[in-house]
Scaffold this active site. Structure first.
Site, PDB file in Angstrom:
ATOM      1  N   LYS A  10      34.418  50.193  64.954  1.00  0.00           N
ATOM      2  CA  LYS A  10      34.474  50.129  66.444  1.00  0.00           C
ATOM      3  C   LYS A  10      34.135  51.635  67.155  1.00  0.00           C
ATOM      4  O   LYS A  10      34.408  52.476  66.414  1.00  0.00           O
ATOM      5  CB  LYS A  10      35.587  49.589  67.237  1.00  0.00           C
ATOM      6  CG  LYS A  10      35.611  48.133  66.862  1.00  0.00           C
ATOM      7  CD  LYS A  10      36.687  47.291  67.909  1.00  0.00           C
ATOM      8  CE  LYS A  10      37.154  45.771  67.491  1.00  0.00           C
ATOM      9  NZ  LYS A  10      37.878  45.490  68.352  1.00  0.00           N
ATOM     10  N   TYR A  50      31.753  38.522  71.525  1.00  0.00           N
ATOM     11  CA  TYR A  50      33.118  38.041  71.947  1.00  0.00           C
ATOM     12  C   TYR A  50      33.070  37.010  72.978  1.00  0.00           C
ATOM     13  O   TYR A  50      33.570  37.171  74.119  1.00  0.00           O
ATOM     14  CB  TYR A  50      33.425  39.561  72.741  1.00  0.00           C
ATOM     15  CG  TYR A  50      34.142  40.502  71.596  1.00  0.00           C
ATOM     16  CD1 TYR A  50      34.683  39.950  70.664  1.00  0.00           C
ATOM     17  CD2 TYR A  50      33.827  41.876  71.900  1.00  0.00           C
ATOM     18  CE1 TYR A  50      35.237  40.827  69.833  1.00  0.00           C
ATOM     19  CE2 TYR A  50      34.570  42.617  70.789  1.00  0.00           C
ATOM     20  CZ  TYR A  50      35.188  42.157  69.726  1.00  0.00           C
ATOM     21  OH  TYR A  50      35.659  43.041  68.858  1.00  0.00           O
ATOM     22  N   ARG A  86      40.888  40.591  56.672  1.00  0.00           N
ATOM     23  CA  ARG A  86      41.900  40.520  57.662  1.00  0.00           C
ATOM     24  C   ARG A  86      43.327  40.658  57.518  1.00  0.00           C
ATOM     25  O   ARG A  86      43.886  41.473  58.398  1.00  0.00           O
ATOM     26  CB  ARG A  86      42.043  38.809  57.920  1.00  0.00           C
ATOM     27  CG  ARG A  86      42.077  38.327  59.254  1.00  0.00           C
ATOM     28  CD  ARG A  86      41.119  38.855  60.616  1.00  0.00           C
ATOM     29  NE  ARG A  86      41.759  38.475  61.681  1.00  0.00           N
ATOM     30  CZ  ARG A  86      41.604  38.551  62.904  1.00  0.00           C
ATOM     31  NH1 ARG A  86      40.157  39.194  63.301  1.00  0.00           N
ATOM     32  NH2 ARG A  86      42.240  38.315  63.858  1.00  0.00           N
ATOM     33  N   ARG A 103      44.591  48.848  61.255  1.00  0.00           N
ATOM     34  CA  ARG A 103      45.143  48.856  62.724  1.00  0.00           C
ATOM     35  C   ARG A 103      46.449  49.452  62.923  1.00  0.00           C
ATOM     36  O   ARG A 103      46.754  50.252  63.798  1.00  0.00           O
ATOM     37  CB  ARG A 103      44.869  47.514  63.314  1.00  0.00           C
ATOM     38  CG  ARG A 103      43.608  47.013  63.768  1.00  0.00           C
ATOM     39  CD  ARG A 103      43.568  45.538  63.943  1.00  0.00           C
ATOM     40  NE  ARG A 103      42.341  45.166  64.557  1.00  0.00           N
ATOM     41  CZ  ARG A 103      41.933  44.052  64.829  1.00  0.00           C
ATOM     42  NH1 ARG A 103      42.631  42.885  64.531  1.00  0.00           N
ATOM     43  NH2 ARG A 103      40.570  43.442  65.378  1.00  0.00           N
ATOM     44  N   ASN A 113      41.193  48.837  68.812  1.00  0.00           N
ATOM     45  CA  ASN A 113      41.884  48.816  67.731  1.00  0.00           C
ATOM     46  C   ASN A 113      41.158  49.175  66.410  1.00  0.00           C
ATOM     47  O   ASN A 113      41.299  48.429  65.444  1.00  0.00           O
ATOM     48  CB  ASN A 113      42.431  47.441  67.706  1.00  0.00           C
ATOM     49  CG  ASN A 113      41.589  46.284  67.875  1.00  0.00           C
ATOM     50  OD1 ASN A 113      40.221  46.525  67.718  1.00  0.00           O
ATOM     51  ND2 ASN A 113      42.144  45.059  67.948  1.00  0.00           N
ATOM     52  N   HIS A 116      36.777  45.762  63.626  1.00  0.00           N
ATOM     53  CA  HIS A 116      36.742  44.362  63.880  1.00  0.00           C
ATOM     54  C   HIS A 116      36.575  43.621  62.399  1.00  0.00           C
ATOM     55  O   HIS A 116      35.952  44.181  61.696  1.00  0.00           O
ATOM     56  CB  HIS A 116      35.563  43.660  64.436  1.00  0.00           C
ATOM     57  CG  HIS A 116      35.203  42.297  64.433  1.00  0.00           C
ATOM     58  ND1 HIS A 116      35.717  41.214  65.101  1.00  0.00           N
ATOM     59  CD2 HIS A 116      34.270  41.571  63.607  1.00  0.00           C
ATOM     60  CE1 HIS A 116      35.296  40.116  64.646  1.00  0.00           C
ATOM     61  NE2 HIS A 116      34.438  40.342  63.902  1.00  0.00           N
ATOM     62  N   GLU A 127      28.911  35.233  61.831  1.00  0.00           N
ATOM     63  CA  GLU A 127      28.786  36.945  62.319  1.00  0.00           C
ATOM     64  C   GLU A 127      28.075  37.544  61.376  1.00  0.00           C
ATOM     65  O   GLU A 127      26.984  38.521  61.848  1.00  0.00           O
ATOM     66  CB  GLU A 127      30.205  37.348  62.424  1.00  0.00           C
ATOM     67  CG  GLU A 127      30.938  36.938  63.579  1.00  0.00           C
ATOM     68  CD  GLU A 127      32.252  37.404  63.488  1.00  0.00           C
ATOM     69  OE1 GLU A 127      33.195  37.258  64.664  1.00  0.00           O
ATOM     70  OE2 GLU A 127      32.818  38.174  62.537  1.00  0.00           O
TER      71      GLU A 127
HETATM   72  P1  IDP Z   1      40.598  39.931  66.746  1.00  0.00           P
HETATM   73  O1  IDP Z   1      39.711  41.222  66.931  1.00  0.00           O
HETATM   74  O2  IDP Z   1      41.744  40.362  65.986  1.00  0.00           O
HETATM   75  O3  IDP Z   1      39.803  39.089  66.085  1.00  0.00           O
HETATM   76  P2  IDP Z   1      40.453  38.908  69.431  1.00  0.00           P
HETATM   77  O4  IDP Z   1      41.439  37.829  70.019  1.00  0.00           O
HETATM   78  O5  IDP Z   1      39.177  37.918  68.817  1.00  0.00           O
HETATM   79  O6  IDP Z   1      41.163  39.672  68.228  1.00  0.00           O
HETATM   80  O7  IDP Z   1      39.786  39.745  70.468  1.00  0.00           O
HETATM   81  C1  IDP Z   1      38.550  40.624  70.147  1.00  0.00           C
HETATM   82  C2  IDP Z   1      38.837  41.929  70.569  1.00  0.00           C
HETATM   83  O8  IDP Z   1      38.967  41.942  72.207  1.00  0.00           O
HETATM   84  C3  IDP Z   1      40.037  42.690  69.901  1.00  0.00           C
HETATM   85  O9  IDP Z   1      39.697  43.208  68.676  1.00  0.00           O
HETATM   86  C4  IDP Z   1      40.341  43.642  71.020  1.00  0.00           C
HETATM   87  O10 IDP Z   1      39.549  44.653  70.856  1.00  0.00           O
HETATM   88  C5  IDP Z   1      39.843  42.956  72.316  1.00  0.00           C
HETATM   89  N1  IDP Z   1      40.891  42.632  73.136  1.00  0.00           N
HETATM   90  C6  IDP Z   1      41.632  41.333  72.874  1.00  0.00           C
HETATM   91  N2  IDP Z   1      42.615  41.185  73.731  1.00  0.00           N
HETATM   92  C7  IDP Z   1      42.621  42.131  74.516  1.00  0.00           C
HETATM   93  C8  IDP Z   1      43.380  42.660  75.754  1.00  0.00           C
HETATM   94  O11 IDP Z   1      44.438  41.919  76.104  1.00  0.00           O
HETATM   95  N3  IDP Z   1      43.101  43.698  76.328  1.00  0.00           N
HETATM   96  C9  IDP Z   1      41.794  44.664  75.754  1.00  0.00           C
HETATM   97  N4  IDP Z   1      40.983  44.241  74.915  1.00  0.00           N
HETATM   98  C10 IDP Z   1      41.489  42.965  74.067  1.00  0.00           C
HETATM   99 MG    MG Z   2      38.494  37.911  66.768  1.00  0.00          MG
END
Ligand code: IDP
Ligand code: MG
Length: 151
Positions: A10, A50, A86, A103, A113, A116, A127
């Site tokens: 990212k 997203y 993962r 992470r 973080n 992805h 994807e």
């Molecule tokens: P993942 O990346 O672990 O699969 P997801 O729930 O799919 O997690 O969320 C996608 C991305 O959205 C996260 O990696 C993060 O960058 C962002 N994100 C998720 N929850 C939050 C939040 O509460 N605040 C800000 N960004 C968030």
């Molecule tokens: Mg996700």
């Protein structure tokens, strides 16, 4: 066809010059890289990627963040690769991600973080098609020993 998954490095990690460091995690583990490119995410692409977060209050910030620099897209291949990558990535919230995960080691902010990784097989298939065309994914064999023939 062998199992494949998608990783995105990212913008936060690109800014912090962590591209090599993150790629090394996968290479050192012995995971096979079958696709690799730098690209800019469009607003449309972020919305697709997203889609499950589109109604969240943080979505606009997340979208501009994902478009703030190019990202690096990596396709990885191997048995059980979706779960393995993962696991190496760690959970979404870096404060809860275990040390030793990407992470867990490199980030402190949920939005930023650093990587992805596709969450499951179905997501990985969709994807990969979204980020790579067929001719950008490569088939090759790896030698499992160092070639010392020139020594
Ligand atoms: P993942 O990346 O672990 O699969 P997801 O729930 O799919 O997690 O969320 C996608 C991305 O959205 C996260 O990696 C993060 O960058 C962002 N994100 C998720 N929850 C939050 C939040 O509460 N605040 C800000 N960004 C968030
Ligand atoms: Mg996700």
């Amino acid at each position: 066809m062998k199992e494949k998954t998608l990783v995105l490095i990212k913008p936060g990690a690109v800014q912090r010059e962590l591209i090599g460091e993150i790629m090394t995690r996968f290479e050192r583990k012995g995971i096979k890289i079958v696709g690799l490119k730098m690209m800019e995410m469009t607003a449309h692409l972020v919305k697709l990627h997203y889609a499950h977060l589109i109604n969240e209050p943080f979505f606009n910030d997340l979208q501009s963040f994902m478009m703030s620099t190019p990202v690096v897209a990596i396709a990885l291949e191997g048995a059980g690769i979706v779960k393995r990558v993962r696991d190496l990535t760690g959970v979404t919230n870096p404060r809860e991600a275990r040390p030793g995960t990407i992470r867990g080691d490199f980030s402190i902010s949920v939005r930023n973080n650093v990587v992805h990784a596709s969450a499951n097989l179905e997501e990985a298939l969709i994807e990969l098609q979204r980020f790579f065309s067929e001719d950008e994914l490569f088939n090759y064999n790896r030698m499992n020993v160092i070639d010392y023939s020139d020594e």
